[in-house]
Design a protein around this motif. Structure first.
Motif, PDB file in Angstrom:
ATOM      1  N   LEU A  75       0.835  -1.110   0.043  1.00  0.00           N
ATOM      2  CA  LEU A  75      -0.128   0.017  -0.081  1.00  0.00           C
ATOM      3  C   LEU A  75       0.705   1.173   0.059  1.00  0.00           C
ATOM      4  CD1 LEU A  75      -2.991  -0.961   2.408  1.00  0.00           C
ATOM      5  CD2 LEU A  75      -2.528  -1.632   0.099  1.00  0.00           C
ATOM      6  N   THR A  76       0.255   2.318  -0.589  1.00  0.00           N
ATOM      7  CA  THR A  76       1.178   3.749  -0.385  1.00  0.00           C
ATOM      8  C   THR A  76       0.754   4.392   0.834  1.00  0.00           C
ATOM      9  OG1 THR A  76       0.735   3.646  -3.048  1.00  0.00           O
ATOM     10  CG2 THR A  76       1.461   5.572  -1.876  1.00  0.00           C
ATOM     11  N   TRP A  77       1.920   4.558   1.418  1.00  0.00           N
ATOM     12  CA  TRP A  77       1.845   5.252   2.789  1.00  0.00           C
ATOM     13  C   TRP A  77       2.530   6.619   2.657  1.00  0.00           C
ATOM     14  CZ3 TRP A  77      -0.618   3.045   6.530  1.00  0.00           C
ATOM     15  CH2 TRP A  77      -0.787   1.642   6.580  1.00  0.00           C
ATOM     16  N   HIS A  78       3.430   6.932   1.806  1.00  0.00           N
ATOM     17  CA  HIS A  78       4.102   8.442   1.416  1.00  0.00           C
ATOM     18  C   HIS A  78       4.685   8.400   0.131  1.00  0.00           C
ATOM     19  CE1 HIS A  78       8.234   6.760   1.911  1.00  0.00           C
ATOM     20  NE2 HIS A  78       7.684   5.958   2.878  1.00  0.00           N
ATOM     21  N   LYS A  79       4.974   9.590  -0.444  1.00  0.00           N
ATOM     22  CA  LYS A  79       5.736   9.460  -1.720  1.00  0.00           C
ATOM     23  C   LYS A  79       7.149   9.825  -1.583  1.00  0.00           C
ATOM     24  CE  LYS A  79       3.287   9.183  -5.090  1.00  0.00           C
ATOM     25  NZ  LYS A  79       3.154   8.109  -5.859  1.00  0.00           N
TER      26      LYS A  79
END
Length: 205
Positions: free
Chosen positions: A17-21
């Motif tokens: 999953l995407t938690w930050h960039k």
């Protein structure tokens, strides 16, 4: 009970999953959950525009159905749209088939590749089935939770939560909901002003 900063354990358990960039760029990704809602979403859009900031709105399908003109305003202002299920379902408490149907019902309105599970709670089986049916979907979490939904939280504390924990590449959660409005009204313009003065750029996902 909620944590302002997403714990490493959760990121370890859900690594896909995407938690930050990108942490090397002075870019912050503001996100808004649960709209569109009259007055509240309008305030968010007006405030973002004042700072030339872009954001991502994770919309509930039922609210899009009730307030289509506000939904169109979000898109017309150049912000990104995300799917937040049709009825704000909690994945942990919902059978997979029902959850996926609710996602799809919202997807017919949002037509997006971005999805945020309500409450940040989704089963691994739901992730697998969702990606099997919609391979291009990115599941967006966050690393900073403003706490604006907490009616016991002082608005200034909400602002400080974001200031303390936000940095390069942070995905920050606000809510364009009635419950969050008092804290959103106080914190959002101050957050935008604070980080703009520090040379940050606000972009959509």
């Amino acid at each position: 009970m909620y944590l302002i900063k997403s714990p490493l354990l959760l990121k370890w358990y859900y690594p896909s999953l995407t938690w930050h960039k990108n942490r090397s760029d002075k870019v912050i990704y503001l996100t808004f959950d649960d709209g569109p809602i009259p007055d509240v979403t309008d305030f968010a859009l007006k405030t973002l525009k004042a700072f030339d900031a872009k954001a991502t709105f994770f919309c509930i399908g039922d609210n899009i159905y009730k307030h289509p003109e506000i939904f169109e305003n979000i898109k017309n202002e150049g912000h990104s749209i995300g799917n937040h299920t049709f009825n704000h379902l909690k994945g942990w408490a919902t059978p997979d088939e029902i959850y996926l149907k609710n996602f799809q019902k919202c997807q017919e309105l949002t037509k997006t590749h971005l999805f945020r599970p309500p409450y940040g709670r989704i089963k691994k089986s739901q992730i697998a089935k969702l990606r099997s049916a919609h391979p291009d979907t990115q599941i967006i979490m966050w690393d900073v939770l403003s706490g604006d939904f907490d009616i016991s939280l002082d608005p200034q504390k909400c602002f400080k939560n974001v200031i303390k924990h936000t940095g390069n590449g942070s995905i920050v959660v606000f809510h364009d909901s009635i419950k969050a409005y008092d804290r959103l009204k106080y914190a959002l313009p101050k957050v935008l002003q604070h980080f703009t003065q520090q040379g940050y750029h606000f972009d959509s996902l």
